[in-house]
Design an enzyme around this catalytic site. Sequence first.
Site, short mmCIF file in Angstrom:
data_model
loop_
_atom_site.label_atom_id
_atom_site.label_comp_id
_atom_site.label_asym_id
_atom_site.label_seq_id
_atom_site.Cartn_x
_atom_site.Cartn_y
_atom_site.Cartn_z
N LYS A 1 0.84 -1.21 0.00
CA LYS A 1 0.00 0.00 0.00
C LYS A 1 0.87 1.26 0.00
CE LYS A 1 -2.68 2.75 3.28
NZ LYS A 1 -3.79 3.22 2.45
N LYS B 1 -17.98 -5.14 -6.18
CA LYS B 1 -17.61 -6.12 -5.17
C LYS B 1 -17.32 -7.48 -5.79
CE LYS B 1 -18.50 -3.51 -1.50
NZ LYS B 1 -17.87 -3.39 -0.21
N ASP C 1 -25.61 4.35 7.52
CA ASP C 1 -25.02 3.84 6.28
C ASP C 1 -25.17 2.33 6.17
OD1 ASP C 1 -24.21 6.31 5.47
OD2 ASP C 1 -22.15 6.12 6.17
N GLU D 1 -23.79 -6.64 -0.92
CA GLU D 1 -22.76 -7.68 -0.96
C GLU D 1 -23.08 -8.84 -0.02
OE1 GLU D 1 -19.28 -6.29 2.13
OE2 GLU D 1 -19.74 -5.04 0.42
N CYS E 1 -22.90 2.14 -1.34
CA CYS E 1 -21.89 2.33 -2.38
C CYS E 1 -21.54 0.99 -3.01
CB CYS E 1 -20.63 3.01 -1.84
SG CYS E 1 -19.89 2.24 -0.41
N HIS F 1 -13.52 7.92 -5.94
CA HIS F 1 -12.38 7.00 -5.98
C HIS F 1 -11.32 7.44 -6.98
CE1 HIS F 1 -15.90 4.59 -4.60
NE2 HIS F 1 -15.03 4.30 -3.66
N CYS G 1 -19.55 8.82 -2.52
CA CYS G 1 -19.19 8.13 -1.28
C CYS G 1 -18.48 9.13 -0.37
CB CYS G 1 -18.28 6.94 -1.62
SG CYS G 1 -18.33 5.60 -0.41
#
EC number: 2.1.1.14
Length: 766
Positions: free
Chosen positions: A26, A121, A606, A612, A650, A701, A733
């Site tokens: 990362k 997802k 939220d 998912e 989202c 994003h 988002c």
Amino acid sequence: MTITTENKTVTHILGYPRVGSQRELKFAQEKYWRGEIEQNELKEVGSLLRHRHWGDQVGAGLDYVSVGDFAWYDHVLNTSMLLGHIPKRHDNGFPDLDTLFRIARGKAPTGCSCAASDMTKWFNTNYHYIVPEFTEDDQFNVSWQQLFGEVAEAKKAGHKVKPVLLGPVSYLWLGKEKEEGFDRLSLLPRLLAAYQKILSKLEALGVEWVQIDEPVLALELPKPWAESFKLAYQVLNGNTKLLLTTYFDNITHHLDKIVELNIDGLHVDLSAAPEQLNAVVDALPENWVLSAGVVNGRNVWRADLSHVLDVLQPVKAKLGQRLWVGSSCSLLHSPIDLDLETDLSPEVRQWLSFAKQKCREFLVAQALDGNAIAIQECAKYSAPIKARATSALVNNPDVRQRTNAITAALAERTAPYAERTRQQRAALNLPLLPTTTIGSFPQTNEIRTQRRDFKAGYLTEADYNTALKGHIADAIQRQEDLDLDVFVHGEAERNDMVEYFAELLEGFAVTRFGWVQSYGSRCVKPAVIVSDIYRAKPMTVEWTTYAQSLTDKLVKGMLTGPVTILGWTFPREDLPRQGIANQIALALRDEVSDLQAAGIKIIQIDEPAIREGLPLKESQWQAYLDWAVNAFKISAASAEPQTQIHTHMCYSEFNHIIKSVAALDADVITIETSRSDMELLKAFEEFDYPNEIGPGVYDIHSPNIPSIEQIVHLVEKAETLIPIERLWINPDCGLKTRNWEETEAALRSMVEATKKLREQWQEKAV
């Protein structure tokens, strides 16, 4: 019994986490994106991690190391790159690492910026993948060499390798057509030619077995898709042996087709669907191996190896060396190393197992082979998880009594939406097309440093709280300057939308290094549900009321919903998910009551994870949706009619569940729609959604700043499906991962676009 290579049980995993135990990947990625390191330095980090992770597998005694599970963003995008399947807007002739980043993020250190591909997802997990885009004239050309380089790299290090490939049918299924009038399944013959080349290259590298993932076999596939496997695996048959891997659910509904395929072995997930074992064993062709996925790749709980041994011993007796033992799915979904978690209580720690430890659970293979010491070690290893059932830490009689007393009336608001909206419009006095944000604002280095210093004891609680109030005041002032209509406090006090509540609710254990990749460089640190859940005291009231005291604009209370808290944590396995969700819902219900009593008039709960959480089989959806919707309604139903309840989703492709989304009965729902060009709103062509909605008008994003014209275009598109008086204007988002410069520029465009639209609407009204 003497163990020989002829009767030894083969062990392997389907994949390993790639980010590193300290999130090394990362941080290297983000440095590269910022221009702080060169590409070769980023690649060195990747190589270091691969060798370390292969070492973890070899050190645990696994027979094969998984190669090809490493990815710079996600493994589906890796597959697109391998196949030379690049969207035309990103195609610069020869795909390289920056091509990959442009597809995923819309920009990279080199090349032109343009719209990122869609992201969604990965089945029913919190992992994401970049969606392949298909057109009728697509060609596939094996041009990106990363997989072959990694195979050579692992073999040079002396490892016995098992390359991992996403299968051709699953690859097509996971994408979407970018043109109308053709079926992406028609591309299969062209795609198979590319897969043949890949397998030939792997064979030339000396590969004996290839793991080829076809997770879509767990779905209830349309007939043409189910039948396409026969063609695919006739074409792909060659000298390299194929282990067809399935996971996440039962595959027996396709078993009659699977056993006719020209493959050499089958992997099944016996953690998610243990009931399928006997049917699979009975149907297994006599020349196939069966890989039993008994080490759960999606949880953090220590395996009951004694139970696994009991289950597999009859299979071993029948299949002999044709039985392999594997992880249920890739260990990608598990944190990496439990040894780093020195702050967990010893009682909780002994119940857990992360990816590195899960590799050691293949000790069960030695026990299956008759090793007496291994059999004893399996019993010893399993003892703590067996003792957990009677632990006083796990069960709370008061919580059980409250959940047992839940009635249908507890989930209903005191007035229907038509009455609530009348009262809310009078109480809130908002303009046409109200502007707001989803909740979080940038988590700056200053905020992160202060949080880290506070947790390390370098900053007192009083000083930390003073700093947080400063960040909240700054967020409020920035929103005033932007002229937004409904404010948020910015969530400076929250490191994560779920972990924050896990730290404040009883029943959770929070790790320090339990990071799991969500997408790209984005990692999450799911808490672990270890016992019954309840709220000991208010969690958000102090920060929300402080923010409200700084402005005359309305400030939203911000909560994470019960289904998302459940979905984004590692749940306990001794209670049904519905029961856990209800415990969380009751705790949140108390928080809603306290926020309302403190004068907060808009409360957002939220639920980005509700989609998912759907079972993979559509026939099981409604049962899940019934209890998921009910849990949300329990959490919200203490709100008075004039209190406006918002929810946010989202990455939720909810067209097929729109009725259940409406059944949430939230006064306002905000959703991610911009990246798909409002495609998600197609659900509203046939379903008259009754409440208010905020379709996201720009993609948070991507670092690209939306233009006023782009936002106007998206809102005008939404207006054709949603009456303008019921539309809200908001980003897709939360803005946690963006910086303030990007955030303010994008929000300024959003507010200016809204003002332009209001003027246009007023002119029409005249």
